[in-house]
Every structure is written in structure tokens, then in C-alpha cells.
Design a protein around this motif. Structure first.
Motif, PDB file in Angstrom:
ATOM      1  N   PHE A 132      31.188  18.537-186.308  1.00 28.84           N
ATOM      2  CA  PHE A 132      30.648  19.156-187.632  1.00 28.84           C
ATOM      3  C   PHE A 132      29.546  17.967-188.270  1.00 28.84           C
ATOM      4  CE2 PHE A 132      34.907  21.166-187.738  1.00 28.84           C
ATOM      5  CZ  PHE A 132      34.277  22.315-187.422  1.00 28.84           C
ATOM      6  N   HIS A 133      29.143  16.969-187.464  1.00 25.96           N
ATOM      7  CA  HIS A 133      28.232  16.147-187.840  1.00 25.96           C
ATOM      8  C   HIS A 133      26.836  16.309-187.124  1.00 25.96           C
ATOM      9  CE1 HIS A 133      31.515  14.027-189.786  1.00 25.96           C
ATOM     10  NE2 HIS A 133      31.987  13.886-188.375  1.00 25.96           N
ATOM     11  N   CYS A 134      26.049  17.340-187.911  1.00 23.77           N
ATOM     12  CA  CYS A 134      24.723  17.711-187.246  1.00 23.77           C
ATOM     13  C   CYS A 134      23.547  17.343-188.225  1.00 23.77           C
ATOM     14  CB  CYS A 134      24.741  19.096-186.963  1.00 23.77           C
ATOM     15  SG  CYS A 134      24.721  20.200-188.320  1.00 23.77           S
ATOM     16  N   THR A 135      22.662  16.768-187.893  1.00 24.37           N
ATOM     17  CA  THR A 135      21.283  16.060-188.744  1.00 24.37           C
ATOM     18  C   THR A 135      20.084  17.143-188.336  1.00 24.37           C
ATOM     19  OG1 THR A 135      20.925  14.605-187.071  1.00 24.37           O
ATOM     20  CG2 THR A 135      22.607  13.970-188.878  1.00 24.37           C
ATOM     21  N   THR A 136      19.989  17.770-187.398  1.00 22.31           N
ATOM     22  CA  THR A 136      18.783  18.465-186.946  1.00 22.31           C
ATOM     23  C   THR A 136      19.076  19.731-187.371  1.00 22.31           C
ATOM     24  OG1 THR A 136      19.550  18.850-184.840  1.00 22.31           O
ATOM     25  CG2 THR A 136      18.027  16.853-185.079  1.00 22.31           C
ATOM     26  N   PRO A 137      17.908  20.544-188.172  1.00 25.33           N
ATOM     27  CA  PRO A 137      18.254  21.908-188.405  1.00 25.33           C
ATOM     28  C   PRO A 137      18.135  22.761-187.414  1.00 25.33           C
ATOM     29  CG  PRO A 137      16.189  20.521-189.517  1.00 25.33           C
ATOM     30  CD  PRO A 137      16.916  20.020-188.495  1.00 25.33           C
ATOM     31  N   ASN A 138      18.475  24.040-187.468  1.00 33.06           N
ATOM     32  CA  ASN A 138      18.510  25.137-186.603  1.00 33.06           C
ATOM     33  C   ASN A 138      19.528  24.846-185.243  1.00 33.06           C
ATOM     34  OD1 ASN A 138      18.045  27.639-186.189  1.00 33.06           O
ATOM     35  ND2 ASN A 138      15.960  27.349-185.406  1.00 33.06           N
ATOM     36  N   THR A 139      20.434  24.056-185.385  1.00 33.42           N
ATOM     37  CA  THR A 139      21.196  23.975-184.133  1.00 33.42           C
ATOM     38  C   THR A 139      22.570  24.218-184.350  1.00 33.42           C
ATOM     39  OG1 THR A 139      21.812  21.666-184.895  1.00 33.42           O
ATOM     40  CG2 THR A 139      19.976  21.643-183.415  1.00 33.42           C
ATOM     41  N   VAL A 140      23.165  24.072-185.618  1.00 38.17           N
ATOM     42  CA  VAL A 140      24.580  24.707-185.633  1.00 38.17           C
ATOM     43  C   VAL A 140      24.440  25.816-186.852  1.00 38.17           C
ATOM     44  CG1 VAL A 140      26.834  24.068-186.572  1.00 38.17           C
ATOM     45  CG2 VAL A 140      25.537  22.480-185.258  1.00 38.17           C
ATOM     46  N   TRP A 141      25.085  26.899-186.491  1.00 38.53           N
ATOM     47  CA  TRP A 141      25.308  27.943-187.393  1.00 38.53           C
ATOM     48  C   TRP A 141      26.650  28.396-187.563  1.00 38.53           C
ATOM     49  CZ3 TRP A 141      21.136  30.267-189.864  1.00 38.53           C
ATOM     50  CH2 TRP A 141      20.002  29.735-189.288  1.00 38.53           C
ATOM     51  N   LEU A 142      27.195  28.838-188.806  1.00 40.69           N
ATOM     52  CA  LEU A 142      28.532  28.941-189.200  1.00 40.69           C
ATOM     53  C   LEU A 142      28.372  30.440-189.639  1.00 40.69           C
ATOM     54  CD1 LEU A 142      29.021  26.006-191.166  1.00 40.69           C
ATOM     55  CD2 LEU A 142      29.539  26.218-188.971  1.00 40.69           C
ATOM     56  N   ALA A 143      29.308  31.020-188.978  1.00 38.49           N
ATOM     57  CA  ALA A 143      29.269  32.671-189.444  1.00 38.49           C
ATOM     58  C   ALA A 143      31.039  32.935-189.680  1.00 38.49           C
ATOM     59  CB  ALA A 143      29.064  33.609-188.351  1.00 38.49           C
ATOM     60  N   LEU A 176      32.048  42.359-195.281  1.00 39.81           N
ATOM     61  CA  LEU A 176      31.106  41.417-195.755  1.00 39.81           C
ATOM     62  C   LEU A 176      31.026  40.228-194.581  1.00 39.81           C
ATOM     63  CD1 LEU A 176      29.525  39.924-197.805  1.00 39.81           C
ATOM     64  CD2 LEU A 176      31.806  38.699-198.678  1.00 39.81           C
ATOM     65  N   ALA A 177      29.840  39.939-194.088  1.00 37.89           N
ATOM     66  CA  ALA A 177      29.458  39.051-193.133  1.00 37.89           C
ATOM     67  C   ALA A 177      28.557  37.975-193.452  1.00 37.89           C
ATOM     68  CB  ALA A 177      28.990  39.686-191.843  1.00 37.89           C
ATOM     69  N   ALA A 178      28.713  36.761-193.351  1.00 36.20           N
ATOM     70  CA  ALA A 178      28.076  35.709-193.899  1.00 36.20           C
ATOM     71  C   ALA A 178      27.522  34.610-192.795  1.00 36.20           C
ATOM     72  CB  ALA A 178      28.675  35.128-195.112  1.00 36.20           C
ATOM     73  N   VAL A 179      26.440  33.981-192.738  1.00 33.19           N
ATOM     74  CA  VAL A 179      26.180  33.232-191.687  1.00 33.19           C
ATOM     75  C   VAL A 179      25.271  32.352-192.563  1.00 33.19           C
ATOM     76  CG1 VAL A 179      24.400  32.977-189.926  1.00 33.19           C
ATOM     77  CG2 VAL A 179      25.411  35.290-190.073  1.00 33.19           C
ATOM     78  N   LYS A 180      25.437  31.056-192.088  1.00 36.74           N
ATOM     79  CA  LYS A 180      24.877  29.753-192.992  1.00 36.74           C
ATOM     80  C   LYS A 180      24.464  28.809-191.734  1.00 36.74           C
ATOM     81  CE  LYS A 180      26.465  26.787-196.537  1.00 36.74           C
ATOM     82  NZ  LYS A 180      27.538  26.678-197.679  1.00 36.74           N
ATOM     83  N   GLU A 181      23.395  28.184-192.075  1.00 30.47           N
ATOM     84  CA  GLU A 181      22.926  26.898-191.205  1.00 30.47           C
ATOM     85  C   GLU A 181      23.725  25.877-191.554  1.00 30.47           C
ATOM     86  OE1 GLU A 181      20.613  24.284-189.205  1.00 30.47           O
ATOM     87  OE2 GLU A 181      20.833  24.188-191.344  1.00 30.47           O
ATOM     88  N   GLY A 182      23.946  25.203-190.477  1.00 36.21           N
ATOM     89  CA  GLY A 182      25.059  24.065-190.607  1.00 36.21           C
ATOM     90  C   GLY A 182      24.424  22.563-190.829  1.00 36.21           C
ATOM     91  N   ALA A 183      22.936  22.526-190.952  1.00 35.57           N
ATOM     92  CA  ALA A 183      22.366  21.239-190.934  1.00 35.57           C
ATOM     93  C   ALA A 183      22.342  20.851-192.638  1.00 35.57           C
ATOM     94  CB  ALA A 183      21.018  21.202-190.417  1.00 35.57           C
TER      95      ALA A 183
END
Length: 158
Positions: free
Chosen positions: A93-104, A118-125
Motif C-alpha cells: 500500500f506504499h505508493c508515491t506516484t499518482p494515478n497508479t493505485v485505485w481503491l474501490a 453505493l460505490a466509491a472509488v478513491k485514488e491511492g497516492a
């Protein structure tokens, strides 16, 4: 004594006829109606009988409405032969660059009109900062303008 026995026999015969009607209404309700609703249905059919009599006949015949289970929607069908998607994150879960990990995630809420999904999507950076010694998680400032709702593209209209 003979008159009393005669009244009991007549009442027992009427109760047997009424029991058949009660069973018909009870089966039509899928075993869900109690004595109040069965009494209401019998009165609507023209059978005028006291509610207490319906309750007594049901009690003596051991007829009772079953408890209804709360309905919960099913969101996962795990009875299939499809292979699951691979776990690309592998709990790193240690990501530093944007737009690489998405959580849903998906959840559901019971409303008066039915189930609301209800569906949720979140960017992981995330970038971790400690302003003045407090422990807080902050979003990367570069991505703040990208969280706008966009209407879905439809082929039916403009």
C-alpha cells in the motif's frame, strides 16, 4: 345436558367449516397472515365471524404465522467457474506516484423505496505530513482538481 352437547356439536361443525376457510386464506398468504388479517379477509368475502373465534380456531389447530426473515440484497455471486482477477497490489500500500493505485468498494443502504447501492472509488497516492506534530493523512495537491462528477455518456441522447 343434551342441549349443551348439541350446541357443542353444532359449534364444532361450524368451526370445521371455518377452519377450511381459514386454511385456504392462510395458504394463499404463504403462511404469513395472523388471525387479524385472516379475519379481515374472511369479512371481505362475506363470512362474518368474530376475530377472537378465528384466533381460537387457529390456536387450537396450531396455525401461526411464520416470522419473516429480513431481506438482504446479494451483491456477490461466488458460485461460478470464472477465475478471479489477479491481485496486482499484493498488499503493498506504499505508493508515491499518482494515478497508479485505485481503491474501490461497494455497499448498500436500505431506503423506503428499496435498496440503494453505493460505490466509491478513491485514488491511492497519499503523502504523509506531520504539521506541528499531529498525525494526519493528506491528499497530494496535484490531483485535487480531478474529483468532479461527470455525466455518463449515453448513446440514446445528446
Amino acid at each position: 345436558q343434551a342441549a349443551r352437547d348439541d350446541r357443542r356439536e353444532r359449534r364444532s361443525a361450524r368451526d370445521d367449516v371455518l377452519l377450511a376457510k381459514i386454511m385456504r386464506v392462510f395458504k394463499a398468504s404463504k403462511h404469513r397472515y395472523g388471525s387479524k388479517r385472516i379475519h379481515r379477509d374472511l369479512c371481505a368475502e362475506g363470512e362474518h365471524v368474530p376475530e377472537r373465534r378465528v384466533a381460537r380456531i387457529m390456536r387450537e389447530s396450531r396455525i401461526s404465522a411464520g416470522q419473516r426473515k429480513p431481506r438482504k440484497p446479494v451483491t456477490t455471486n461466488s458460485n461460478h467457474k470464472l477465475t478471479p482477477s489477479p491481485n496486482l497490489l499484493l498488499e503493498a500500500f506504499h505508493c508515491t506516484t499518482p494515478n497508479t493505485v485505485w481503491l474501490a468498494g461497494i455497499s448498500y443502504v436500505d431506503t423506503g423505496e428499496g435498496w440503494l447501492y453505493l460505490a466509491a472509488v478513491k485514488e491511492g497516492a497519499f503523502v504523509r505530513r506531520r504539521p506541528s506534530g499531529s498525525d494526519q493523512w493528506r491528499r497530494d495537491g496535484q490531483l485535487q482538481g480531478q474529483w468532479r462528477m461527470r455525466p455518463a455518456k449515453s448513446s440514446a441522447g445528446p
